[in-house]
Design an enzyme around this catalytic site. Structure first.
Site, PDB file in Angstrom:
ATOM      1  N   LYS A  17      41.296  43.392  40.592  1.00  0.00           N
ATOM      2  CA  LYS A  17      41.355  44.461  39.863  1.00  0.00           C
ATOM      3  C   LYS A  17      41.120  45.374  40.905  1.00  0.00           C
ATOM      4  CE  LYS A  17      37.287  45.697  37.896  1.00  0.00           C
ATOM      5  NZ  LYS A  17      36.519  46.805  39.018  1.00  0.00           N
ATOM      6  N   PRO A 112      37.187  38.812  47.789  1.00  0.00           N
ATOM      7  CA  PRO A 112      35.909  39.116  48.118  1.00  0.00           C
ATOM      8  C   PRO A 112      34.671  39.562  47.112  1.00  0.00           C
ATOM      9  CG  PRO A 112      37.140  40.657  49.401  1.00  0.00           C
ATOM     10  CD  PRO A 112      37.792  39.716  48.254  1.00  0.00           C
ATOM     11  N   ALA A 115      32.652  43.131  44.996  1.00  0.00           N
ATOM     12  CA  ALA A 115      33.099  43.659  46.015  1.00  0.00           C
ATOM     13  C   ALA A 115      33.833  45.320  44.850  1.00  0.00           C
ATOM     14  CB  ALA A 115      33.832  43.375  46.762  1.00  0.00           C
ATOM     15  N   GLY A 116      33.325  45.283  43.537  1.00  0.00           N
ATOM     16  CA  GLY A 116      34.149  46.006  42.794  1.00  0.00           C
ATOM     17  C   GLY A 116      35.592  45.319  42.414  1.00  0.00           C
ATOM     18  N   GLY A 119      36.275  39.189  40.944  1.00  0.00           N
ATOM     19  CA  GLY A 119      36.666  38.226  41.710  1.00  0.00           C
ATOM     20  C   GLY A 119      36.279  37.227  40.227  1.00  0.00           C
ATOM     21  N   GLY A 120      34.422  37.343  40.252  1.00  0.00           N
ATOM     22  CA  GLY A 120      34.166  36.428  39.026  1.00  0.00           C
ATOM     23  C   GLY A 120      34.804  36.331  37.960  1.00  0.00           C
ATOM     24  N   SER A 121      34.828  37.646  37.764  1.00  0.00           N
ATOM     25  CA  SER A 121      35.426  37.728  35.704  1.00  0.00           C
ATOM     26  C   SER A 121      36.551  37.035  35.877  1.00  0.00           C
ATOM     27  CB  SER A 121      35.387  39.023  35.566  1.00  0.00           C
ATOM     28  OG  SER A 121      34.207  39.898  35.769  1.00  0.00           O
ATOM     29  N   ASP A 154      34.493  42.838  32.285  1.00  0.00           N
ATOM     30  CA  ASP A 154      36.012  42.829  32.565  1.00  0.00           C
ATOM     31  C   ASP A 154      36.754  41.901  31.986  1.00  0.00           C
ATOM     32  OD1 ASP A 154      35.587  45.098  34.037  1.00  0.00           O
ATOM     33  OD2 ASP A 154      34.896  44.360  36.187  1.00  0.00           O
TER      34      ASP A 154
HETATM   35  O1  C5P Z   1      29.646  42.517  31.835  1.00  0.00           O
HETATM   36  P1  C5P Z   1      29.026  42.474  32.901  1.00  0.00           P
HETATM   37  O2  C5P Z   1      28.523  40.761  33.271  1.00  0.00           O
HETATM   38  O3  C5P Z   1      30.001  42.658  34.280  1.00  0.00           O
HETATM   39  O4  C5P Z   1      27.911  43.542  33.928  1.00  0.00           O
HETATM   40  C1  C5P Z   1      26.982  43.392  34.654  1.00  0.00           C
HETATM   41  C2  C5P Z   1      26.141  44.474  34.535  1.00  0.00           C
HETATM   42  O5  C5P Z   1      27.058  45.776  34.730  1.00  0.00           O
HETATM   43  C3  C5P Z   1      25.875  44.743  33.441  1.00  0.00           C
HETATM   44  O6  C5P Z   1      24.357  43.627  32.912  1.00  0.00           O
HETATM   45  C4  C5P Z   1      25.004  45.737  33.299  1.00  0.00           C
HETATM   46  O7  C5P Z   1      23.653  46.396  33.834  1.00  0.00           O
HETATM   47  C5  C5P Z   1      26.180  46.850  33.880  1.00  0.00           C
HETATM   48  N1  C5P Z   1      26.705  47.265  32.739  1.00  0.00           N
HETATM   49  C6  C5P Z   1      27.030  48.554  32.229  1.00  0.00           C
HETATM   50  N2  C5P Z   1      28.078  48.854  31.554  1.00  0.00           N
HETATM   51  C7  C5P Z   1      28.996  48.677  31.119  1.00  0.00           C
HETATM   52  C8  C5P Z   1      29.557  46.835  32.436  1.00  0.00           C
HETATM   53  C9  C5P Z   1      28.574  46.582  33.324  1.00  0.00           C
HETATM   54  O8  C5P Z   1      25.715  48.613  32.816  1.00  0.00           O
HETATM   55  N3  C5P Z   1      30.450  48.804  30.559  1.00  0.00           N
END
Ligand code: C5P
Length: 302
Positions: A17, A112, A115-116, A119-121, A154
């Site tokens: 994405k 990748p 990278a934002g 991929g993992g999600s 995500d």
């Molecule tokens: O939700 P996810 O595990 O992908 O998020 C990874 C890290 O990114 C979270 O532990 C948090 O530190 C940060 N995050 C956040 N606010 C969000 C999404 C992610 O602070 N809306």
């Protein structure tokens, strides 16, 4: 996300994405950040194949899709253990439903890492979808989304079948969107990645009021230039402070005739919006020649 196969083997293609808009509104009591983001899924896929394991075990083999040396099997990647989001998705589905089934999971990575591009999600969402089918659990999309939100902010986006969505809350509240047509992008991932948690830690919520609504309208009407003018990412400034690679990509993209360009998610991946497939292929080959990292020409999904 495409899912195909009979009950003994299921294959799912998990897309990447891009965040065309990501506005951080403030920090929440649970440590996450409240945000509004507009995400588009694009045609760069990891492939997951699920097959039956009657023992109840879940095992994962994670491989790099990069072309292996002649006569060698694809390179095995580290991170196939219990921490991997795909394994966690399988375990969560097992405990939520009480199923005794297990699975052998083969994951071929093209998206990748760090990278934002999520991929993992996307892989985690693919695991929920694929195993729901393999194990014949018949969980609904809202039920899968609720489980997905426990794995990552995500994940619910990838469970919605729309090509784009505005996501709110910490990212898990998904409003599906329509796109006027296929949009073409060049995406790049520099040599270094960034930790999502660290980028959020360095982010200061902006006092400027912004909304993804106008951008959604322009994408639905196919106003390419108008849409590009509304790209925004609150995480780009902190990511640039943490990684010179992001600034390097920004400078390189700014010198090319993209309709607009921006970092995706928490970086370090970057994208530029193109006017056509032809332009995307041409600009991707120019950026590849600069050796700034991995570069792909991709389109949004119809
Ligand atoms: O939700 P996810 O595990 O992908 O998020 C990874 C890290 O990114 C979270 O532990 C948090 O530190 C940060 N995050 C956040 N606010 C969000 C999404 C992610 O602070 N809306």
């Amino acid at each position: 996300m495409f899912c195909r196969g009979q009950t003994t083997t299921v294959t799912v293609f998990a897309p990447a994405k891009l965040n065309l808009f990501l506005n951080v509104l403030g920090k929440r009591d649970d440590g996450y950040h409240e945000l509004e983001t507009l995400m588009v899924s694009v045609g760069l896929y990891d492939t997951l194949t699920f097959s039956d394991a009657s023992t109840g075990d879940v095992s994962l083999l994670c491989r790099d899709a990069g072309r292996p040396a002649r006569g060698r099997p694809p390179r095995e990647l580290p991170g196939s253990g219990e921490d991997n989001l795909v394994v966690r998705a399988a375990r969560l589905l097992q405990s939520a439903t009480g199923t005794r089934f297990g699975a052998k999971i083969d994951l071929v990575k093209r998206i990748p890492l760090s990278a934002g591009f999520a991929g993992g999600s996307s892989d985690a969402a693919a695991a929920l979808t694929g195993l729901n089918r393999l194990w014949n659990l018949r969980l609904s999309l809202p039920e899968l989304s609720a489980l997905g939100a426990r794995l990552g902010s995500d994940v619910p986006f990838f469970l919605c079948i729309a090509p784009a969505a505005i996501c709110r809350g910490r990212g898990e509240v998904v409003e599906p969107l329509r796109l006027a047509s296929r949009f073409w992008f060049v995406i790049a991932r520099p040599p270094s990645g960034l930790s999502t948690a660290e980028v959020y830690r360095h982010c200061r919520p902006s006092p400027v009021a912004r909304s993804a609504g106008e951008l959604a309208l322009r994408l639905a009407r196919g106003h390419l230039q108008g849409a590009a003018g509304l790209f925004h990412n609150s995480l780009q400034e902190p990511a640039e402070r943490l990684s010179a690679d992001v600034t390097r990509l920004k400078t390189a993209f700014a010198r090319q005739p993209f309709a607009g360009h921006m970092m995706s998610g928490s970086g370090t991946g970057y994208f530029g919006l193109c006017r056509s497939r032809r332009q995307a292929v041409q600009l991707a080959s120019r950026l590849k020649a600069m050796r700034l990292g991995d570069v792909f020409a991709v389109s949004s999904r119809p």
